[in-house]
Design an enzyme around this catalytic site. Sequence first.
Site, PDB file in Angstrom:
ATOM      1  N   GLU A   6      11.339   6.859   6.765  1.00  0.00           N
ATOM      2  CA  GLU A   6      12.218   7.980   7.157  1.00  0.00           C
ATOM      3  C   GLU A   6      12.196   8.263   8.650  1.00  0.00           C
ATOM      4  O   GLU A   6      12.101   9.426   9.077  1.00  0.00           O
ATOM      5  CB  GLU A   6      11.847   9.232   6.362  1.00  0.00           C
ATOM      6  CG  GLU A   6      11.940   9.019   4.868  1.00  0.00           C
ATOM      7  CD  GLU A   6      11.556  10.250   4.047  1.00  0.00           C
ATOM      8  OE1 GLU A   6      11.211  11.292   4.626  1.00  0.00           O
ATOM      9  OE2 GLU A   6      11.611  10.154   2.799  1.00  0.00           O
ATOM     10  N   GLU A  37      12.682   4.358  -4.787  1.00  0.00           N
ATOM     11  CA  GLU A  37      12.312   5.706  -5.275  1.00  0.00           C
ATOM     12  C   GLU A  37      13.426   6.262  -6.162  1.00  0.00           C
ATOM     13  O   GLU A  37      13.757   7.447  -6.096  1.00  0.00           O
ATOM     14  CB  GLU A  37      12.050   6.662  -4.094  1.00  0.00           C
ATOM     15  CG  GLU A  37      11.002   6.148  -3.110  1.00  0.00           C
ATOM     16  CD  GLU A  37      10.648   7.134  -1.992  1.00  0.00           C
ATOM     17  OE1 GLU A  37      11.039   8.315  -2.087  1.00  0.00           O
ATOM     18  OE2 GLU A  37       9.974   6.713  -1.033  1.00  0.00           O
ATOM     19  N   ASN A  85      11.558   1.938   5.035  1.00  0.00           N
ATOM     20  CA  ASN A  85      11.980   2.667   3.837  1.00  0.00           C
ATOM     21  C   ASN A  85      12.661   3.973   4.259  1.00  0.00           C
ATOM     22  O   ASN A  85      12.140   4.699   5.110  1.00  0.00           O
ATOM     23  CB  ASN A  85      10.709   2.989   3.020  1.00  0.00           C
ATOM     24  CG  ASN A  85      10.971   3.448   1.607  1.00  0.00           C
ATOM     25  OD1 ASN A  85      11.654   2.755   0.851  1.00  0.00           O
ATOM     26  ND2 ASN A  85      10.429   4.591   1.227  1.00  0.00           N
ATOM     27  N   HIS A  94      17.511   8.160  -3.924  1.00  0.00           N
ATOM     28  CA  HIS A  94      17.482   9.499  -4.530  1.00  0.00           C
ATOM     29  C   HIS A  94      18.937   9.949  -4.643  1.00  0.00           C
ATOM     30  O   HIS A  94      19.542  10.371  -3.653  1.00  0.00           O
ATOM     31  CB  HIS A  94      16.667  10.472  -3.672  1.00  0.00           C
ATOM     32  CG  HIS A  94      15.204  10.155  -3.648  1.00  0.00           C
ATOM     33  ND1 HIS A  94      14.425  10.193  -4.788  1.00  0.00           N
ATOM     34  CD2 HIS A  94      14.381   9.803  -2.637  1.00  0.00           C
ATOM     35  CE1 HIS A  94      13.174   9.876  -4.466  1.00  0.00           C
ATOM     36  NE2 HIS A  94      13.127   9.629  -3.179  1.00  0.00           N
ATOM     37  N   ASP A 106      15.972   7.944  -8.515  1.00  0.00           N
ATOM     38  CA  ASP A 106      16.209   8.982  -9.521  1.00  0.00           C
ATOM     39  C   ASP A 106      17.640   9.486  -9.325  1.00  0.00           C
ATOM     40  O   ASP A 106      18.233   9.296  -8.261  1.00  0.00           O
ATOM     41  CB  ASP A 106      15.165  10.118  -9.494  1.00  0.00           C
ATOM     42  CG  ASP A 106      14.873  10.700  -8.121  1.00  0.00           C
ATOM     43  OD1 ASP A 106      15.731  10.592  -7.216  1.00  0.00           O
ATOM     44  OD2 ASP A 106      13.790  11.273  -7.945  1.00  0.00           O
TER      45      ASP A 106
END
Length: 389
Positions: free
Chosen positions: A163, A270, A204, A240, A272
């Site tokens: 990030e 990650e 990432n 996400h 979802d």
Amino acid sequence: MLLLLTSGLLVSASTLLAERQQTPPAAVAPESQGLHRLMVNAGKLYFGTAIETNNFNDRPYRAIADNPDEFGMYVPENSQKWEAIQPRQGVFSFDAADSVARLAKTNGQLFRCHTLTWHSQLPPFVQNGTWTRATLTAVLTAHITSVVTHYKSLCYAWDVVNEALAENGTLRASVFSQILGPSFLPLSFSVAGAADPSAKLYYNDFNLETTPAKAAGALRIVQQIQAAAAPIHGIGFQAHFRVGQTPNRTALVTLQNRFVALGLETSFTELDVAHLTLPANATAVARQATDYVGVVQACLDVPRCVGIVVWQFTDKYSWIPNTFPGLGDACLFDRDFKPKPAYTAVASVLAAAATGRPPPPPPQRSGGSRVGMLGGLLWPVVVAGLFVW
Ligand SMILES: *[C@@H]1O[C@H](CO)[C@@H](O)[C@H](O)[C@H]1NC(C)=O
Ligand SMILES: *[C@@H]1O[C@H](CO)[C@@H](O)[C@H](O)[C@H]1NC(C)=O
Ligand SMILES: *[C@@H]1O[C@H](CO)[C@@H](O)[C@H](O)[C@H]1NC(C)=O
Ligand SMILES: *[C@@H]1O[C@H](CO)[C@@H](O)[C@H](O)[C@H]1NC(C)=O
């Protein structure tokens, strides 16, 4: 000998307790061989999940998480972050992340490591330190070297930098960018690569999938690291997403291919897909399944996409409601560990993508090391078991 006897007692006590359970949870959902097994049969390396030690005593959770056919990779959700693993300068706290690593090894799962250089979840000594270029370089180098060396040869991959970008694609303001400028990027990758040459080194980030300026920034980061002759092997798309706002399969394939063109492998790290309104109605539940399937297909479509990790697999432990109040139910299993339509849809798509290659050998369970690995973890179960007796 004493340890071995103790271990046997631990295992038999937990086995007896398991036999007493009235309704054993479905470790693999009906009609599914398990997402990881299906993913491997479709030619990929893994389908994994984030996990943390504070979930370890939840037996129905563990019945799913520990099944290497369901999840073939563990990622520690928090315990390798800087504030957790080096809370004070020179003081390392590896125990929690070690127990995740040992559990993955015991289960025959891969281990993915997360994360080294990140602006968030930093300890006060880093966040609020008074730094010069030389002193921050020394502290960052020492942190990466110590942590990567500790897990040397255990990590399939490291999220080396996490990030680093603002939404407009420039470097986010952080202690690292403000003191070191962009040089903290190649520095982090060089130091990590020197400490464990066998780990895949990843950049990432989130919203690369939805924000073109940010994706362009990530491509610049990769090129900058390569121009500095530092090693970088992969791009992690955090994935996400939100129901109805998930980028489609084509867009996700195109995005991955821009990084593949720079020589990288890709992964959704990650995943979802959060509902915007709770409880979700039937239309939204079906749309969540479609959204998950598009991401899985986008990985299947790109030969250099190695796998997918979900950021917890049950709504019971998802980070979403804490961070985004009102949003939630973003996972493949509900709070009661029942697979949702999204699970079934993903399993069907993976089953249809089977390559026809012979299935991989069953996962190795390491025998001798169970003592050290599981003694501490099973102890609460044993106590519970004696209590039941
Ligand atoms: C850094 O200092 C600020 C201001 O005192 C404080 O709000 C913040 O929590 C500190 N950060 C950390 C990581 O300790
Ligand atoms: C990019 O976004 C950051 C954070 O919002 C902001 O500080 C910066 O000025 C922006 N840069 C440009 C070139 O727009
Ligand atoms: C997929 O998303 C892209 C980017 O938003 C859009 O241009 C394209 O029309 C979409 N394709 C389909 C089939 O919906
Ligand atoms: C179902 O939920 C979605 C998302 O909140 C909403 O937009 C839609 O109107 C709802 N549909 C019905 C039939 O209630």
